[in-house]
Each structure stands twice: as structure tokens, then as C-alpha cells.
Design a protein around this motif. Structure first.
Motif, PDB file in Angstrom:
ATOM      1  N   MET A   1       0.849  -1.193   0.000  1.00  0.00           N
ATOM      2  CA  MET A   1       0.000   0.000   0.000  1.00  0.00           C
ATOM      3  C   MET A   1       0.883   1.240   0.000  1.00  0.00           C
ATOM      4  O   MET A   1       1.841   1.334   0.752  1.00  0.00           O
ATOM      5  CB  MET A   1      -0.883   0.016   1.261  1.00  0.00           C
ATOM      6  N   VAL A   2       0.549   2.215  -0.857  1.00  0.00           N
ATOM      7  CA  VAL A   2       1.281   3.470  -0.863  1.00  0.00           C
ATOM      8  C   VAL A   2       0.494   4.483  -0.061  1.00  0.00           C
ATOM      9  O   VAL A   2      -0.729   4.466  -0.022  1.00  0.00           O
ATOM     10  CB  VAL A   2       1.503   3.984  -2.308  1.00  0.00           C
ATOM     11  N   ARG A   3       1.221   5.386   0.592  1.00  0.00           N
ATOM     12  CA  ARG A   3       0.568   6.335   1.483  1.00  0.00           C
ATOM     13  C   ARG A   3       1.082   7.733   1.207  1.00  0.00           C
ATOM     14  O   ARG A   3       2.240   7.921   0.814  1.00  0.00           O
ATOM     15  CB  ARG A   3       0.829   5.964   2.957  1.00  0.00           C
ATOM     16  N   SER A   4       0.256   8.712   1.459  1.00  0.00           N
ATOM     17  CA  SER A   4       0.686  10.099   1.319  1.00  0.00           C
ATOM     18  C   SER A   4       1.718  10.426   2.386  1.00  0.00           C
ATOM     19  O   SER A   4       1.696   9.889   3.479  1.00  0.00           O
ATOM     20  CB  SER A   4      -0.513  11.044   1.476  1.00  0.00           C
ATOM     21  N   ARG A 191      14.674   9.403  -2.337  1.00  0.00           N
ATOM     22  CA  ARG A 191      15.523   8.859  -3.424  1.00  0.00           C
ATOM     23  C   ARG A 191      16.381   7.684  -2.959  1.00  0.00           C
ATOM     24  O   ARG A 191      16.924   6.941  -3.781  1.00  0.00           O
ATOM     25  CB  ARG A 191      16.412   9.983  -4.001  1.00  0.00           C
ATOM     26  N   THR A 192      16.468   7.461  -1.625  1.00  0.00           N
ATOM     27  CA  THR A 192      17.232   6.306  -1.128  1.00  0.00           C
ATOM     28  C   THR A 192      16.410   5.022  -1.156  1.00  0.00           C
ATOM     29  O   THR A 192      16.922   3.960  -0.773  1.00  0.00           O
ATOM     30  CB  THR A 192      17.735   6.544   0.315  1.00  0.00           C
ATOM     31  N   ALA A 193      15.138   5.080  -1.570  1.00  0.00           N
ATOM     32  CA  ALA A 193      14.316   3.867  -1.676  1.00  0.00           C
ATOM     33  C   ALA A 193      15.045   2.842  -2.539  1.00  0.00           C
ATOM     34  O   ALA A 193      15.631   3.185  -3.575  1.00  0.00           O
ATOM     35  CB  ALA A 193      12.965   4.204  -2.280  1.00  0.00           C
ATOM     36  N   TYR A 194      15.014   1.589  -2.084  1.00  0.00           N
ATOM     37  CA  TYR A 194      15.793   0.554  -2.780  1.00  0.00           C
ATOM     38  C   TYR A 194      15.003  -0.744  -2.844  1.00  0.00           C
ATOM     39  O   TYR A 194      14.317  -1.102  -1.879  1.00  0.00           O
ATOM     40  CB  TYR A 194      17.119   0.331  -2.039  1.00  0.00           C
ATOM     41  N   GLY A 198      11.101  -0.240 -11.052  1.00  0.00           N
ATOM     42  CA  GLY A 198       9.725  -0.725 -11.029  1.00  0.00           C
ATOM     43  C   GLY A 198       8.789   0.164 -10.229  1.00  0.00           C
ATOM     44  O   GLY A 198       8.870   1.399 -10.292  1.00  0.00           O
ATOM     45  N   GLU A 199       7.905  -0.453  -9.462  1.00  0.00           N
ATOM     46  CA  GLU A 199       6.904   0.285  -8.691  1.00  0.00           C
ATOM     47  C   GLU A 199       7.543   1.171  -7.632  1.00  0.00           C
ATOM     48  O   GLU A 199       7.028   2.254  -7.330  1.00  0.00           O
ATOM     49  CB  GLU A 199       5.914  -0.685  -8.039  1.00  0.00           C
ATOM     50  N   ILE A 200       8.641   0.714  -7.049  1.00  0.00           N
ATOM     51  CA  ILE A 200       9.321   1.513  -6.020  1.00  0.00           C
ATOM     52  C   ILE A 200       9.837   2.813  -6.626  1.00  0.00           C
ATOM     53  O   ILE A 200       9.642   3.905  -6.070  1.00  0.00           O
ATOM     54  CB  ILE A 200      10.474   0.713  -5.382  1.00  0.00           C
TER      55      ILE A 200
END
Length: 509
Positions: A1-4, A191-194, A198-200
Motif C-alpha cells: 500500500m502506498v501512502r501520502s 531517493r534512497t528507496a531501494y 519498477g513500482e518503487i
């Protein structure tokens, strides 16, 4: 689930926590958040004494960061205060030195120090020079990029990190004192999401675009937007290099072990997946990787490449062992039945203990003390015959001989009816078969022989779940989030274990 990432009320915080399963009733002993923080302060008191004496890895990192930060223009009082607050918050919220996962306070400090080292080297050349203001943005983002104290999993959720930063008055105060825009700090963190693909990647870019608008950076200001995206990429690569560049192979192996535990990897894939991680870093992100590595001090560059070579060598060794062990017969031996375990065996086990990642590390003195106890159970895994080379072992003893993790209370302690299984250790290259499984079964059989009613220990929650799916009856006595290294109990009186041991008799006896 993505959240604000925009939270404006306590009810929105509750919604976030509920979505993540992050409620205070999940904390050890169902403590309140305040009680949990107090509990962690008491638990870490001995570490704090050592920290303030400058006798821990974290205190050395802190001092190095202060010295390097001041050389890069940071105000002395500001950098000392923000580091003190960060270390205190991570520790009291369960992400301190005793946290079993990868994303703990040491990782945050390593990320900060290595990022500043990179900046210091880069600023000695012309292109991509990083300004004083950009350095401060990167410092703050590196320091808090994993600040997710109520996370359910080891891997932080960037939206949750953003929430906690925005709702910590002290952090907001530090950011304001440095004249930083909090939205731009969040851009670097997102931007450090790893892995950034893709979706990330899609979701992170969406968040970053929203934050640029909040920060007042118009869509026509492509230069500023691209600059902060590049700085975010720079931070992302730096923080993934950091631990492997700042320590030797023992530290690198510990990082890999913690990361493997967090991701639920079987020990047999640690070297393989670590090699894959390094290859992806050096090939898929080659431009930024090469730029950073070309501008850090030689000793850290050498550390990193030495550690990469270590994992590749270990993986190649594993592949060779897999070929050579075909046709090898595995023998399970219960040691010490005719007296104490001989010194040569003890030395071999200590060597395995030092080389193999274990859940709960023991000192040599403690290891010897527990193995010398006549009531201990020790099963070795040997090659070809009962006196063959030892390649693994399972070890444990009466629960009363062991100290449990803070927060674990076993009602059977003192009843002398429970044996504690420290874990199963097997040399690299011999994982992935059935050796570990049968070592554990042999240990259970010895526990039954010695009239124990229960076996307890710590194991990753996913491992416990897999055993339950195979019809084992295992009770989780104490859960630990987010590291998921849970304390379990097995009832040996249950007929399922009598059957498991009997079915394996021809193999383990």
C-alpha cells in the motif's frame, strides 16, 4: 500500500500506524511507547557508559563525523547536538546497538561519515562540486534516512520516515537552525528507496515531484530539480557502500548476516546474494559508483574492494565444495557422552563459531563455560565417519544456564525441564543440503533422551512459520519487531516430535 507523506493530525498518525501494523500493543511486553523507551534506556545503560567513555564503534564514528563535519563548515554546537539527539532517539526507540537488524544506529552513522568523506574528496576537484548548503542537506538526510522507529520490518518505509521527522520537534528545530527546507530533505530521503526500479521507483518519483511543489521549486526550474535528484542518487549509493568500505571483512560479514536476517534469506545464499548486490551496485549504477569511489581515501576504497573479493571468493569456494562433497556421507555425533569434550574438538567448534554467522554471538569464555557443563547437549556434523572433519554443530543446555534477550520471560526457567538450543552452525559451502535440518532433529532427539519437556531458542519468524507449515507445533513466546528474531517453545511431549525423531533415526543415528 502506498501512502501520502503529508500528515496533519494525530488521527492520520494512527491511520499510518494501523496500516503498518505499528501499534503500541505490538511492543515487547505490550508496553506503552513511553514505557518502551524507558525500558530501552535501562537496557542500554551499560552501553551508554562505554559510549560516553569513547569505547564503542558508535562513539568513534560520532567523533570522526564531528571532526570531518567541522572541517566542511558545520557549526560545532549544532553538529554535536543533532548527533546526540539522533543517537538517543535511535537507542531509546529500539534501533540502538542491540537491535539485530541491519538498519540500526551504526548504519546511520556509517552512512553519514562515508557521505561526508565522499563530499570532502569530491570538493577537491572541479566538476560536481558540492556546496556548503548541499552538504548540510546530505548530512541531515543521511542521518535520518532510516528513522522509522515503529516499523514492522527491518527495511524502513520512506513515508513513515517522513512522518516521524516532520513530527519530531527537535529534528524540525535542527533543520530550521540550518536554514534548510524540510521538503528538500525529504526528497533526498525518498531517493534512497531501494531497489530504485519498477513500482518503487515510480512511487518515489511521484513523491519527489509532489515535494518539489511543496518546496516551491517550479516545474520550469529543471536545473534545481535535476540537481537534487542527482544528490539523492549520490546519497543512495554512498549509504549502500558505507559499511563495506569502513570496516574489514568481519564487519562486512556481520552486515551481510544482519541484512540476510532482515530479508529472511537462508544462510546458504548470503555469499551468492552479496555478490549479486555488489555486481548490481558496480554495474547498474556504475556512473555514480565510480565517481564516489574515485574520490574517497585509498584505505576505504581498498576496504570495499577487499570485502567484495572476500564474498566472491567465499561464493566460489562454496561452488567448489558443492562439487567436491558429492558422495560424501554426513555423520551426526553426540559429543561428551563419555566425559568432557576434548580440547581439539572445542578449538574446532570455536573456529566454526568465529567464522559462521550466528544469531546470538558468544564470547570464547562463555562458549567454553557452556560446553564444559555436563548437562549440555552437543551434536557435531562430521564427514564420512565418526572421527571425520567437523563441518557443523548444534549446541545447547539447560535454560537456566543462559541469559535471554531483554523482554523474554520464560515461566519454565528454574523448573529444569527446558533445554535451550543456541542454534545450528555449519561451515560455508555445506549449507543448502539437509545437514542443518538433521542436526536440529538429532538435538531434539537428545533432548527427549535426557527427559526434557521443552526446547526453546530464538529463530527468525519466517523460519518458525515454515516449520509450522510442516506440521510442527511451535509456540512463539515473545515476538520482537522489527527484527523478527522471536523466542519460541517446542513441547517435546507432543507426539509429532516423537515421530519426527523416530522417522529420522536411520539418518542421524
Amino acid at each position: 500500500m502506498v501512502r501520502s507523506s503529508k500528515y496533519t493530525s494525530d488521527s492520520e498518525k494512527d491511520d499510518l500506524n494501523n496500516n503498518n501494523g505499528l501499534t503500541t500493543d505490538r511492543l515487547p511486553g505490550r508496553l506503552t511507547l513511553i514505557g518502551f523507551e524507558f525500558y530501552n534506556r535501562i537496557k542500554l545503560f551499560p552501553w551508554w557508559l562505554q559510549f560516553h567513555k569513547g569505547q564503542t564503534a558508535e562513539s568513534n564514528l560520532k567523533n570522526n563525523i564531528i571532526d570531518l563535519g567541522k572541517s566542511l563548515g558545520f557549526e560545532d554546537r549544532w553538529i554535536k547536538d543533532i548527533l546526540r539527539h539522533t543517537i538517543s532517539e535511535f537507542s531509546k526507540k529500539g534501533l540502538g546497538t542491540d537491535y539485530y537488524g541491519y538498519h540500526n544506529i551504526q548504519h546511520e552513522l556509517e552512512a553519514v561519515y562515508f557521505t561526508l568523506l565522499s563530499i570532502s574528496g569530491i570538493n577537491k576537484i572541479e566538476n560536481f562540486k558540492i556546496s556548503q548548503e548541499e552538504t548540510t542537506y546530505l548530512f541531515v538526510a543521511a542521518l535520518f534516512h532510516d528513522y522509522d522507529p515503529l516499523k514492522e520490518f527491518d527495511k524502513p518505509n520512506e513515508d513513515s520516515v517522513e512522518f516521524f521527522i516532520r513530527h519530531d520537534p527537535k529534528i524540525r528545530e535542527f533543520i530550521a537552525k540550518a536554514n534548510l527546507n524540510i521538503d528538500l530533505v525529504m526528497i533526498l530521503i525518498h531517493r534512497t528507496a531501494y531497489p530504485f526500479k519498477g513500482e518503487i521507483e515510480q512511487y518515489a518519483n511521484q513523491k519527489i515531484d509532489e515535494l518539489f511543489v511543496e518546496a516551491g521549486i517550479s516545474t520550469s526550474d529543471l536545473k534545481t530539480r535535476e540537481r537534487f535528484r542527482s544528490l539523492g542518487w549520490f546519497l543512495s549509493v554512498s549509504e549502500r557502500i558505507a559499511g563495506y568500505a569502513l570496516g574489514n571483512y568481519e564487519h562486512a560479514r556481520d552486515i551481510a548476516r544482519r541484512n540476510a536476517h532482515a530479508l529472511g534469506w537462508h544462510p546458504s545464499v548470503i555469499n551468492k546474494n552479496s555478490v549479486k548486490f555488489f555486481d548490481n551496485l558496480m554495474v547498474e549504477e556504475k556512473e555514480m559508483f565510480d565517481y564516489i569511489m574515485s574520490n574517497v581515501p585509498t584505505e576505504f576504497r581498498k576496504n570495499f574492494y577487499d570485502n567484495v573479493a572476500y564474498f566472491k571468493e567465499s561464493w566460489n569456494k562454496e561452488l567448489g565444495l558443492k562439487d567436491s562433497k558429492r558422495g560424501t556421507r554426513l555423520i551426526f555425533v553426540t559429543e561428551g557422552q563419555n566425559g568432557k569434550v576434548d580440547e581439539n574438538t572445542v578449538k574446532i567448534l570455536l573456529d566454526i563459531n568465529s567464522r559462521v554467522s550466528t544469531l546470538m554471538r558468544q564470547s570464547e569464555d562463555y562458549f567454553r563455560k557452556t560446553i564444559a557443563d555436563k548437562s549440555s547437549i552437543l551434536v557435531t556434523l562430521r564427514m564420512n565417519n565418526r572421527t571425520g572433519d567437523i563441518i557443523g554443530y548444534a549446541k545447547g543446555g539447560p535454560l537456566e544456564n543462559y541469559e535471554l534477550r531483554p523482554g523474554t520471560v520464560d515461566v519454565n526457567k528454574g523448573s529444569m525441564n527446558t533445554v535451550y538450543l543456541e542454534g545450528v552452525s555449519i561451515l560455508e559451502g555445506y549449507w543448502g543440503g539437509t545437514g542443518g535440518h538433521y542436526l536440529r532433529i538429532k538435538f531434539l532427539g537428545e533432548a527427549i533422551k535426557n527427559d526434557y519437556s521443552y526446547v526453546t531458542g530464538y529463530a527468525h519468524r519466517d523460519v518458525i512459520s515454515q516449520r509450522k507449515k510442516k506440521s510442527e507445533i511451535i509456540e512463539i513466546v515473545q515476538k520482537y519487531d522489527p527484527d523478527k528474531l522471536d523466542y519460541y517453545r517446542i513441547d517435546l511431549n507432543n507426539s509429532i516430535y516423537q515421530r519426527i525423531v523416530t522417522d529420522a533415526y536411520d539418518i542421524v543415528c
